[in-house]
Design an enzyme around this catalytic site. Structure first.
Site, PDB file in Angstrom:
ATOM      1  N   PRO A  45     -12.458  30.217 -16.316  1.00  0.00           N
ATOM      2  CA  PRO A  45     -13.290  30.549 -15.250  1.00  0.00           C
ATOM      3  C   PRO A  45     -12.431  30.243 -14.001  1.00  0.00           C
ATOM      4  O   PRO A  45     -11.872  29.232 -13.957  1.00  0.00           O
ATOM      5  CB  PRO A  45     -14.486  29.896 -15.317  1.00  0.00           C
ATOM      6  N   ARG A  46     -12.619  31.122 -12.704  1.00  0.00           N
ATOM      7  CA  ARG A  46     -11.758  30.525 -11.606  1.00  0.00           C
ATOM      8  C   ARG A  46     -12.660  29.775 -10.863  1.00  0.00           C
ATOM      9  O   ARG A  46     -13.779  30.031 -10.652  1.00  0.00           O
ATOM     10  CB  ARG A  46     -11.000  31.904 -10.859  1.00  0.00           C
TER      11      ARG A  46
ATOM     12  N   GLY B 253      -5.593  40.618  -6.033  1.00  0.00           N
ATOM     13  CA  GLY B 253      -5.640  41.733  -6.143  1.00  0.00           C
ATOM     14  C   GLY B 253      -4.368  42.661  -5.903  1.00  0.00           C
ATOM     15  O   GLY B 253      -4.095  43.638  -5.476  1.00  0.00           O
TER      16      GLY B 253
ATOM     17  N   GLY C  66      -1.065  37.941 -14.119  1.00  0.00           N
ATOM     18  CA  GLY C  66      -1.833  39.051 -14.863  1.00  0.00           C
ATOM     19  C   GLY C  66      -2.392  39.861 -13.755  1.00  0.00           C
ATOM     20  O   GLY C  66      -3.102  39.375 -12.948  1.00  0.00           O
TER      21      GLY C  66
ATOM     22  N   GLY D 270      -2.060  43.563  -8.048  1.00  0.00           N
ATOM     23  CA  GLY D 270      -1.560  44.794  -8.869  1.00  0.00           C
ATOM     24  C   GLY D 270      -2.608  46.088  -8.471  1.00  0.00           C
ATOM     25  O   GLY D 270      -1.665  47.020  -8.422  1.00  0.00           O
TER      26      GLY D 270
ATOM     27  N   GLN E 197       1.731  35.476  -8.735  1.00  0.00           N
ATOM     28  CA  GLN E 197       1.143  34.359  -8.214  1.00  0.00           C
ATOM     29  C   GLN E 197       0.877  34.289  -6.609  1.00  0.00           C
ATOM     30  O   GLN E 197       0.621  35.470  -6.246  1.00  0.00           O
ATOM     31  CB  GLN E 197       2.135  33.002  -8.608  1.00  0.00           C
TER      32      GLN E 197
ATOM     33  N   GLY F  21     -13.387  47.401  -3.513  1.00  0.00           N
ATOM     34  CA  GLY F  21     -13.838  47.250  -5.158  1.00  0.00           C
ATOM     35  C   GLY F  21     -12.695  47.423  -5.971  1.00  0.00           C
ATOM     36  O   GLY F  21     -11.370  47.618  -5.247  1.00  0.00           O
TER      37      GLY F  21
HETATM   38  P1  GDP Z   1      -3.350  40.041  -9.239  1.00  0.00           P
HETATM   39  O1  GDP Z   1      -3.057  38.966 -10.105  1.00  0.00           O
HETATM   40  O2  GDP Z   1      -3.332  39.338  -7.666  1.00  0.00           O
HETATM   41  O3  GDP Z   1      -2.941  41.630  -9.429  1.00  0.00           O
HETATM   42  O4  GDP Z   1      -4.935  39.975  -9.421  1.00  0.00           O
HETATM   43  P2  GDP Z   1      -5.849  40.082 -10.795  1.00  0.00           P
HETATM   44  O5  GDP Z   1      -5.869  41.423 -11.279  1.00  0.00           O
HETATM   45  O6  GDP Z   1      -5.572  38.863 -11.616  1.00  0.00           O
HETATM   46  O7  GDP Z   1      -7.253  39.782 -10.382  1.00  0.00           O
HETATM   47  C1  GDP Z   1      -7.956  40.581  -9.181  1.00  0.00           C
HETATM   48  C2  GDP Z   1      -9.393  41.136  -9.935  1.00  0.00           C
HETATM   49  O8  GDP Z   1     -10.206  41.738  -8.861  1.00  0.00           O
HETATM   50  C3  GDP Z   1      -9.107  42.302 -10.858  1.00  0.00           C
HETATM   51  O9  GDP Z   1     -10.103  42.348 -11.867  1.00  0.00           O
HETATM   52  C4  GDP Z   1      -9.361  43.481  -9.965  1.00  0.00           C
HETATM   53  O10 GDP Z   1      -9.622  44.497 -10.857  1.00  0.00           O
HETATM   54  C5  GDP Z   1     -10.408  43.182  -9.132  1.00  0.00           C
HETATM   55  N1  GDP Z   1     -10.194  43.394  -7.495  1.00  0.00           N
HETATM   56  C6  GDP Z   1      -9.156  43.930  -6.913  1.00  0.00           C
HETATM   57  N2  GDP Z   1      -9.641  44.134  -5.718  1.00  0.00           N
HETATM   58  C7  GDP Z   1     -10.929  44.237  -5.712  1.00  0.00           C
HETATM   59  C8  GDP Z   1     -11.851  44.368  -4.558  1.00  0.00           C
HETATM   60  O11 GDP Z   1     -11.627  44.815  -3.619  1.00  0.00           O
HETATM   61  N3  GDP Z   1     -13.337  44.157  -4.766  1.00  0.00           N
HETATM   62  C9  GDP Z   1     -13.716  43.750  -6.412  1.00  0.00           C
HETATM   63  N4  GDP Z   1     -14.961  43.719  -6.706  1.00  0.00           N
HETATM   64  N5  GDP Z   1     -12.624  43.626  -7.194  1.00  0.00           N
HETATM   65  C10 GDP Z   1     -11.336  43.760  -6.862  1.00  0.00           C
HETATM   66  P1  IMO Z   2      -0.995  36.352 -10.687  1.00  0.00           P
HETATM   67  O1  IMO Z   2       0.351  36.979 -10.654  1.00  0.00           O
HETATM   68  C1  IMO Z   2      -3.361  32.423 -10.749  1.00  0.00           C
HETATM   69  C2  IMO Z   2      -1.358  28.940 -12.099  1.00  0.00           C
HETATM   70  C3  IMO Z   2      -1.731  28.426 -13.338  1.00  0.00           C
HETATM   71  C4  IMO Z   2      -1.572  26.851 -13.124  1.00  0.00           C
HETATM   72  C5  IMO Z   2      -0.341  27.061 -12.313  1.00  0.00           C
HETATM   73  C6  IMO Z   2       0.797  26.573 -13.163  1.00  0.00           C
HETATM   74  O2  IMO Z   2      -2.041  36.954 -11.717  1.00  0.00           O
HETATM   75  O3  IMO Z   2      -1.521  35.979  -9.480  1.00  0.00           O
HETATM   76  P2  IMO Z   2       2.192  28.194 -14.875  1.00  0.00           P
HETATM   77  O4  IMO Z   2       1.702  28.761 -16.077  1.00  0.00           O
HETATM   78  O5  IMO Z   2       2.661  29.055 -14.034  1.00  0.00           O
HETATM   79  O6  IMO Z   2       3.073  27.079 -15.334  1.00  0.00           O
HETATM   80  O7  IMO Z   2       0.718  27.374 -14.275  1.00  0.00           O
HETATM   81  O8  IMO Z   2      -0.086  28.280 -11.771  1.00  0.00           O
HETATM   82  N1  IMO Z   2      -0.877  30.492 -12.043  1.00  0.00           N
HETATM   83  C7  IMO Z   2      -1.877  31.368 -11.670  1.00  0.00           C
HETATM   84  N2  IMO Z   2      -2.917  31.345 -11.100  1.00  0.00           N
HETATM   85  N3  IMO Z   2      -2.659  33.820 -10.872  1.00  0.00           N
HETATM   86  C8  IMO Z   2      -1.512  33.817 -11.406  1.00  0.00           C
HETATM   87  O9  IMO Z   2      -0.777  34.992 -11.505  1.00  0.00           O
HETATM   88  C9  IMO Z   2      -1.041  32.569 -11.925  1.00  0.00           C
HETATM   89  N4  IMO Z   2       0.289  32.385 -12.464  1.00  0.00           N
HETATM   90  C10 IMO Z   2       0.270  30.868 -12.591  1.00  0.00           C
HETATM   91  O10 IMO Z   2      -3.202  28.705 -13.468  1.00  0.00           O
HETATM   92  O11 IMO Z   2      -2.535  26.569 -12.078  1.00  0.00           O
HETATM   93 MG    MG Z   3      -3.837  38.005 -11.736  1.00  0.00          MG
END
Ligand code: GDP
Ligand code: IMO
Ligand code: MG
Length: 428
Positions: free
Chosen positions: A303-304, A15, A40, A17, A223, A414
């Site tokens: 899927p995570r 989370g 992402g 972002g 990451q 959330g």
């Molecule tokens: P990041 O890569 O660390 O920025 O995280 P991601 O965006 O890949 O994944 C986090 C997901 O959880 C996103 O879909 C957010 O919208 C959601 N999210 C963030 N904080 C919360 C929270 O406190 N509760 C819930 N239910 N969802 C959250």
């Molecule tokens: P954010 O910033 C979750 C994981 C990949 C794989 C490993 C190596 O959104 O948290 P790569 O493509 O980097 O060579 O893959 O690292 N991985 C992540 N997993 N969130 C990420 O970024 C990731 N970036 C890479 O799934 O296991």
């Molecule tokens: Mg992410």
């Protein structure tokens, strides 16, 4: 004012972002300093829902200079798509800057990432196939092409020609696939250069001036610590360091500048891709977390894998990053859970250990030892201050603080901007 680093405490997707989007309201600059479009970062704010892969999460505020610094590898096609998407949603990107030192992801990097994953077969890492590993490998082996090279077509060609000659030999002779066309890549990257040139600049003096002025700067990690090339579950890791220490090499900022280092942790753990994960739940609880929290990759849709909070791994991450505070996200997912488990140590070959083994063959054998805390039944996603959280949530937070020896100054209930409780935060 403050130089604040925000990093992932687990295996990514904690989370970050969301936290950066909120903190950036009062910031002057937000810098992405590592990784690439394997990241992402989901942002949900009044302007919409966005998945940012390269653009810093502070872009939504006009006063924020968004910088993609030298530590990031950039796929220009992805960057342009992201800029276009933001602009089409009314988000101004004219305050985005890209370090001329950042390395490019080339078509052979993405192709080789996929081919190499295929070749690994059963032992595949589960990369995002975005070309991250091959691009960082070329950077370190000095055959990379920097985004600044796009500003001069002759320089671009002089870097691309020998690099592609070598890559084509590998593609045809090792992987037995057709070679890539020099002319096609050259023309494509010349076009990217023309479109991206307004953004490309030497960012170091701009960052240094911001520091001198005392600006509020946020360093946005990608990451998570357990994907670090050195300290993560090698070889199931990414190819750049997601730790707070990577800020120096990734931006040029002196290591003395960071005043706050915030680690973002989910109240449970998730992982995409392969590799050990001691607390993974392959049962209906893991499934429940995945479906409730919609735990599917932002970048790849995979899927995570989900599991209970791992405080052994969390302690390593806290220490490696030198965290000054923690942002705990997703505690709302535990609404209705009768009880919540936290892994406090591992059992390894009959011994109880409290450290995260460096050798994954040992880590794979670690059995989590859990402590069980009572859950709460009421929904907490509307809580706006700490006192509105149930006593069981207070207890969970206090226990995590104790286990990680770090205070939890932010509690996210959330995905929306409004769903963040600040507890004794020293930040503005
Ligand atoms: P990041 O890569 O660390 O920025 O995280 P991601 O965006 O890949 O994944 C986090 C997901 O959880 C996103 O879909 C957010 O919208 C959601 N999210 C963030 N904080 C919360 C929270 O406190 N509760 C819930 N239910 N969802 C959250
Ligand atoms: P954010 O910033 C979750 C994981 C990949 C794989 C490993 C190596 O959104 O948290 P790569 O493509 O980097 O060579 O893959 O690292 N991985 C992540 N997993 N969130 C990420 O970024 C990731 N970036 C890479 O799934 O296991
Ligand atoms: Mg992410």
């Amino acid at each position: 004012m403050a130089v604040v680093t925000v990093v992932g405490g687990q295996w990514g997707d904690e989370g970050k972002g969301k936290i950066v989007d909120i903190l950036a309201e009062k910031a002057n600059m937000v810098i992405r300093f590592s990784g690439g479009d394997n990241a992402g970062h989901t942002i949900i704010n009044p302007q919409g829902k966005f998945s940012l892969h390269l653009v810093p999460s502070g872009i939504f505020y006009p006063q924020v200079t968004g910088i993609i610094s030298n530590g990031v590898v950039i796929n220009p096609a992805v960057l342009l798509e992201e800029i276009d998407n933001l602009e089409s949603h009314g988000v101004d990107t004219s305050h985005l800057l890209v370090s001329d030192r950042a390395h490019l992801i080339m078509p052979y990097h993405t192709l080789m990432d996929s081919l190499e994953e295929q070749r690994r077969g059963e032992g595949s890492i589960g990369t995002t196939k975005r070309g991250i590993g091959p691009a960082f490998a070329d950077k370190v082996s000095r055959t990379g092409i920097r985004i600044g090279d796009l500003r001069n077509k002759d320089v671009l060609l002089s870097r691309l020609r020998p690099a592609l000659e070598f890559k084509n030999a590998i593609l045809t002779k090792i992987y037995e696939v057709p070679p890539l066309s020099l002319e096609k890549i050259y023309q494509e990257y010349c076009r990217y250069g023309e479109r991206l040139s307004p953004y490309i600049i030497e960012t170091l003096p701009i960052i240094n001036s911001a520091v001198k002025r005392g600006d509020f700067i946020i360093l946005e990690g990608a990451q998570g610590a357990l994907l670090d090339t050195d300290f993560g579950t090698y070889p199931y890791v990414t190819s750049s360091s997601p730790l707070s220490g990577a800020v120096t090499a990734g931006t040029g900022l002196s290591p003395r500048e960071a005043t706050e280092i915030i680690g973002v942790f989910k109240a449970y753990v998730t992982r995409v891709g392969s590799g050990p994960m001691p607390t993974e739940l392959k049962d209906e609880i893991g499934e429940l977390i995945r479906e409730k929290a919609h735990e599917y990759g932002t970048t790849t849709g995979r899927p995570r894998r989900c599991g209970w909070f791992d405080a052994v791994a969390g302690r390593l991450s806290t220490q490696l990053n030198g965290l000054t505070s923690i942002a705990l996200t997703h505690i709302d997912i535990y609404d209705g859970f009768p009880s919540i488990k936290i892994c406090t140590s591992y059992k390894l070959n009959g011994d109880i250990i409290d450290y995260f083994p460096s050798d994954i063959s040992l880590l794979e054998k670690c059995q989590p030892i859990y402590e069980e805390l009572p859950g709460w039944q009421e929904p907490i996603s509307k809580a706006v201050n700490f006192t509105q959280l149930p006593a069981q949530a207070h207890r969970l937070i206090a226990r995590l603080e104790e286990l990680l020896s770090c205070s939890i100054n932010f509690v996210s209930v959330g995905p929306n901007r409004t769903q963040l409780i600040k507890v004794n935060s020293p930040l503005p």
